[in-house]
Design a protein around this motif. Structure first.
Motif, PDB file in Angstrom:
ATOM      1  N   ALA A 110     -76.516  22.436  24.204  1.00  0.00           N
ATOM      2  CA  ALA A 110     -75.840  21.871  24.559  1.00  0.00           C
ATOM      3  C   ALA A 110     -75.995  20.682  22.583  1.00  0.00           C
ATOM      4  CB  ALA A 110     -77.086  20.396  24.793  1.00  0.00           C
ATOM      5  N   PHE A 111     -77.309  20.411  22.534  1.00  0.00           N
ATOM      6  CA  PHE A 111     -77.115  20.243  20.597  1.00  0.00           C
ATOM      7  C   PHE A 111     -76.123  21.317  20.167  1.00  0.00           C
ATOM      8  CE2 PHE A 111     -81.429  18.473  20.966  1.00  0.00           C
ATOM      9  CZ  PHE A 111     -81.312  17.561  20.542  1.00  0.00           C
ATOM     10  N   SER A 112     -75.911  22.873  19.778  1.00  0.00           N
ATOM     11  CA  SER A 112     -74.831  23.438  18.944  1.00  0.00           C
ATOM     12  C   SER A 112     -73.963  22.328  19.221  1.00  0.00           C
ATOM     13  CB  SER A 112     -75.393  24.605  19.217  1.00  0.00           C
ATOM     14  OG  SER A 112     -74.373  24.775  20.352  1.00  0.00           O
ATOM     15  N   TRP A 113     -73.318  22.185  20.921  1.00  0.00           N
ATOM     16  CA  TRP A 113     -72.224  22.170  20.738  1.00  0.00           C
ATOM     17  C   TRP A 113     -71.825  20.150  20.338  1.00  0.00           C
ATOM     18  CZ3 TRP A 113     -68.099  24.245  22.737  1.00  0.00           C
ATOM     19  CH2 TRP A 113     -67.535  25.420  22.914  1.00  0.00           C
ATOM     20  N   SER A 114     -72.641  19.131  20.286  1.00  0.00           N
ATOM     21  CA  SER A 114     -72.727  18.450  19.425  1.00  0.00           C
ATOM     22  C   SER A 114     -72.349  18.016  18.035  1.00  0.00           C
ATOM     23  CB  SER A 114     -73.994  17.461  20.175  1.00  0.00           C
ATOM     24  OG  SER A 114     -74.475  16.288  19.137  1.00  0.00           O
ATOM     25  N   ARG A 115     -72.997  19.430  17.922  1.00  0.00           N
ATOM     26  CA  ARG A 115     -72.289  19.557  15.888  1.00  0.00           C
ATOM     27  C   ARG A 115     -71.131  20.220  16.072  1.00  0.00           C
ATOM     28  NH1 ARG A 115     -78.275  20.914  16.150  1.00  0.00           N
ATOM     29  NH2 ARG A 115     -77.614  23.290  16.881  1.00  0.00           N
ATOM     30  N   LYS A 116     -70.301  20.951  17.005  1.00  0.00           N
ATOM     31  CA  LYS A 116     -69.677  21.415  16.817  1.00  0.00           C
ATOM     32  C   LYS A 116     -68.268  20.314  16.836  1.00  0.00           C
ATOM     33  CE  LYS A 116     -70.101  25.842  18.630  1.00  0.00           C
ATOM     34  NZ  LYS A 116     -70.250  26.552  19.710  1.00  0.00           N
ATOM     35  N   PHE A 117     -68.725  19.121  18.291  1.00  0.00           N
ATOM     36  CA  PHE A 117     -67.803  18.599  17.620  1.00  0.00           C
ATOM     37  C   PHE A 117     -68.285  16.959  16.880  1.00  0.00           C
ATOM     38  CE2 PHE A 117     -67.481  13.687  19.658  1.00  0.00           C
ATOM     39  CZ  PHE A 117     -65.681  13.872  20.019  1.00  0.00           C
ATOM     40  N   PHE A 118     -68.992  17.150  16.790  1.00  0.00           N
ATOM     41  CA  PHE A 118     -69.444  15.656  15.611  1.00  0.00           C
ATOM     42  C   PHE A 118     -68.083  16.509  13.385  1.00  0.00           C
ATOM     43  CE2 PHE A 118     -72.061  13.794  18.538  1.00  0.00           C
ATOM     44  CZ  PHE A 118     -71.735  13.030  18.430  1.00  0.00           C
ATOM     45  N   ASP A 119     -68.796  18.161  13.819  1.00  0.00           N
ATOM     46  CA  ASP A 119     -68.063  18.764  12.554  1.00  0.00           C
ATOM     47  C   ASP A 119     -66.639  18.069  12.604  1.00  0.00           C
ATOM     48  OD1 ASP A 119     -70.413  19.350  11.738  1.00  0.00           O
ATOM     49  OD2 ASP A 119     -70.677  21.367  12.334  1.00  0.00           O
ATOM     50  N   LEU A 120     -65.869  18.352  13.780  1.00  0.00           N
ATOM     51  CA  LEU A 120     -64.126  18.297  13.890  1.00  0.00           C
ATOM     52  C   LEU A 120     -64.112  17.419  12.949  1.00  0.00           C
ATOM     53  CD1 LEU A 120     -63.595  17.905  17.309  1.00  0.00           C
ATOM     54  CD2 LEU A 120     -63.059  20.020  15.788  1.00  0.00           C
ATOM     55  N   PRO A 121     -62.660  17.563  12.507  1.00  0.00           N
ATOM     56  CA  PRO A 121     -61.689  16.087  11.874  1.00  0.00           C
ATOM     57  C   PRO A 121     -61.804  15.117  12.344  1.00  0.00           C
ATOM     58  CG  PRO A 121     -60.563  18.326  12.112  1.00  0.00           C
ATOM     59  CD  PRO A 121     -61.890  18.734  12.820  1.00  0.00           C
ATOM     60  N   GLN A 122     -62.206  13.965  11.787  1.00  0.00           N
ATOM     61  CA  GLN A 122     -62.473  12.491  12.051  1.00  0.00           C
ATOM     62  C   GLN A 122     -61.020  11.942  13.003  1.00  0.00           C
ATOM     63  OE1 GLN A 122     -64.291  10.391  11.473  1.00  0.00           O
ATOM     64  NE2 GLN A 122     -63.687   9.192  13.736  1.00  0.00           N
ATOM     65  N   SER A 123     -59.607  12.736  12.140  1.00  0.00           N
ATOM     66  CA  SER A 123     -58.288  12.835  13.489  1.00  0.00           C
ATOM     67  C   SER A 123     -58.888  13.528  15.237  1.00  0.00           C
ATOM     68  CB  SER A 123     -57.018  13.396  12.658  1.00  0.00           C
ATOM     69  OG  SER A 123     -57.140  14.644  12.875  1.00  0.00           O
ATOM     70  N   GLU A 124     -59.294  14.731  15.103  1.00  0.00           N
ATOM     71  CA  GLU A 124     -58.969  14.883  16.648  1.00  0.00           C
ATOM     72  C   GLU A 124     -60.438  14.220  17.529  1.00  0.00           C
ATOM     73  OE1 GLU A 124     -58.878  18.360  17.611  1.00  0.00           O
ATOM     74  OE2 GLU A 124     -56.955  17.210  15.931  1.00  0.00           O
ATOM     75  N   PHE A 140     -70.534  10.569  21.514  1.00  0.00           N
ATOM     76  CA  PHE A 140     -69.439  10.692  22.927  1.00  0.00           C
ATOM     77  C   PHE A 140     -70.257  11.096  24.244  1.00  0.00           C
ATOM     78  CE2 PHE A 140     -67.802  13.640  25.177  1.00  0.00           C
ATOM     79  CZ  PHE A 140     -66.451  13.751  25.606  1.00  0.00           C
ATOM     80  N   ASP A 141     -69.892   9.676  24.709  1.00  0.00           N
ATOM     81  CA  ASP A 141     -70.391   9.576  26.181  1.00  0.00           C
ATOM     82  C   ASP A 141     -69.536   9.753  27.560  1.00  0.00           C
ATOM     83  OD1 ASP A 141     -72.633   7.584  25.333  1.00  0.00           O
ATOM     84  OD2 ASP A 141     -70.900   6.921  24.565  1.00  0.00           O
ATOM     85  N   LEU A 142     -70.038  10.065  28.079  1.00  0.00           N
ATOM     86  CA  LEU A 142     -69.616  10.911  29.365  1.00  0.00           C
ATOM     87  C   LEU A 142     -70.378  10.967  30.827  1.00  0.00           C
ATOM     88  CD1 LEU A 142     -70.925  14.128  29.853  1.00  0.00           C
ATOM     89  CD2 LEU A 142     -70.514  13.979  28.074  1.00  0.00           C
ATOM     90  N   GLY A 143     -70.039  10.549  31.720  1.00  0.00           N
ATOM     91  CA  GLY A 143     -71.238  10.542  33.100  1.00  0.00           C
ATOM     92  C   GLY A 143     -70.175  12.177  33.960  1.00  0.00           C
ATOM     93  N   SER A 144     -70.501  11.637  35.670  1.00  0.00           N
ATOM     94  CA  SER A 144     -69.370  12.644  36.501  1.00  0.00           C
ATOM     95  C   SER A 144     -68.374  12.783  36.187  1.00  0.00           C
ATOM     96  CB  SER A 144     -70.161  12.176  37.737  1.00  0.00           C
ATOM     97  OG  SER A 144     -71.698  12.417  38.077  1.00  0.00           O
ATOM     98  N   ARG A 203     -75.022  11.033  26.364  1.00  0.00           N
ATOM     99  CA  ARG A 203     -74.559  10.271  25.307  1.00  0.00           C
ATOM    100  C   ARG A 203     -75.491  11.583  24.142  1.00  0.00           C
ATOM    101  NH1 ARG A 203     -74.967   4.626  22.965  1.00  0.00           N
ATOM    102  NH2 ARG A 203     -73.074   5.240  23.380  1.00  0.00           N
ATOM    103  N   LEU A 204     -74.602  12.174  23.723  1.00  0.00           N
ATOM    104  CA  LEU A 204     -74.364  12.176  22.566  1.00  0.00           C
ATOM    105  C   LEU A 204     -74.201  11.507  21.139  1.00  0.00           C
ATOM    106  CD1 LEU A 204     -71.729  15.625  23.303  1.00  0.00           C
ATOM    107  CD2 LEU A 204     -74.119  15.213  23.800  1.00  0.00           C
ATOM    108  N   LEU A 205     -75.223  11.745  20.302  1.00  0.00           N
ATOM    109  CA  LEU A 205     -75.632  11.170  19.232  1.00  0.00           C
ATOM    110  C   LEU A 205     -75.536  11.834  17.186  1.00  0.00           C
ATOM    111  CD1 LEU A 205     -78.251   8.022  20.062  1.00  0.00           C
ATOM    112  CD2 LEU A 205     -75.737   7.831  19.652  1.00  0.00           C
TER     113      LEU A 205
END
Ligand SMILES: O=C(O)CCC(=O)C(=O)O
Ligand SMILES: [Fe+2]
Length: 332
Positions: free
Chosen positions: A50-64, A111-115, A180-182
């Protein structure tokens, strides 16, 4: 590990009965409002994934990242929020005080998510599938694992309070939780030292309980209830344990027997200044809080074992929806 680490209680879900777990959790929650929980059943590899997906997400360019925008309404807690968009607050609701308070921005993106089902209280806001294939499934797998742990903890807490084990489960049937991914990007450490910026300002969480996964960087601090009050103590990561803290809803259900602790994030600084500029920055940090939330229409009123003639109810009943909307609208 004994039954405490860094002066904070550890609860082992491994070998004990539900009664024993409930007693230990309630003891920790009464004293500190928080516990390290070990043998919690979520494999370390799943947390790392889960942490590694979080890092991948936040590593995306701002526009993505901006393709999954958190809506302007504070109560709609889904999607991506840029640094500076959210300012966690505690009991500050009028516009003037909020504007003043926001001058010390929270240095985090989230990044926040729910059911994710069609019956979910709020639709999730995902980046386009092509932006980060696999992200959505990975988030939902982790969400489900956290939800299952949350349910175990709620059963133990119910038993610890002398309530039927299903007391909270019945009020959390919709699994209206929030993951919440922070990401706390580096910023000039001097700003934090001068009170001009911080990771997350002091606050309590407003769900039932929160599970908190964090990396090795440190920076999470909880109010120190020993001594005169006003101080904070460090809550570093403990290998194999997840931090669990009381939220405002559980505090109201228990008539303040289990109080939601005030906590904050002060990200530690790097040892040396940046090459070139010499500016000392804070260390990059990742964490993943999971807020266990009751069903929105649930009326939170003092639990039957938490009041009596000598112990009047301290709070008026409130619905989860009303309470959360009030707290969340102050965030954006
Ligand atoms: O990042 C952390 O360790 C804590 C975050 C937090 O307290 C929150 O999001 O409510
Ligand atoms: Fe929090």
């Amino acid at each position: 590990m004994g039954d405490s680490v860094h002066d904070l209680p550890i609860v082992d879900l491994g070998a004990s009965s539900l009664e024993e777990q409930g007693a230990q959790l309630c003891k920790a929650f009464r004293q500190v409002g928080l516990a390290y929980v070990k043998n919690h059943g979520i494999p370390e590899e799943e947390i790392e994934e889960a942490f590694s997906w979080s890092r991948k997400f936040f590593d995306l360019p701002q526009s993505e990242k901006d393709k999954a925008p958190h809506p302007p309404e504070g109560w709609y807690h889904r999607g991506y929020s840029r640094v500076g968009l959210e300012k966690v607050s505690q009991n500050v609701f009028d516009a003037d005080s909020l504007a003043q308070h926001r001058k010390v921005p929270d240095q985090k993106e989230s990044f926040d998510l729910g059911s994710d089902g069609p019956a979910a209280a709020m639709r999730n806001i995902w980046p386009p599938a092509a932006t980060l294939p696999g992200f959505r499934d990975a988030c939902m797998r982790f969400f489900d694992a956290c939800g299952a742990l949350g349910e175990r903890l709620l059963a133990a807490v119910a038993v610890g309070l002398g309530l039927p084990p299903e007391f909270f489960a019945e009020r959390h049937a919709r699994r209206d939780h929030q993951l919440r991914l922070l990401h706390y990007p580096p910023f000039a450490a001097s700003l934090q030292a001068r009170g001009l910026a911080e990771g997350v300002g002091a606050h309590s969480d407003f769900g039932t309980v929160t599970l908190l996964f964090q990396d090795d960087v440190g920076g999470l601090e909880v109010e120190d209830r020993s001594g005169g009050g006003g101080g904070f103590k460090a809550v570093p990561r403990v290998e194999g344990a997840v931090v669990v803290n009381v939220g405002d809803m559980l505090m109201r259900w228990t008539n303040d027997e289990l109080r939601s602790p005030i906590h904050r994030v002060r990200t530690p600084a790097e040892e040396a200044g940046e090459e070139g500029t010499g500016v000392r920055m804070t260390r990059r940090r990742y964490s993943m809080p999971f807020f266990v939330g009751a069903d929105p229409g649930t009326v939170v009123d003092c639990a039957p074992t938490c009041h009596g003639p000598e112990r009047p109810k301290r709070y008026d009943p409130v619905t989860v929806e009303e309470y959360c909307a009030m707290r969340m609208n102050a965030l954006y």
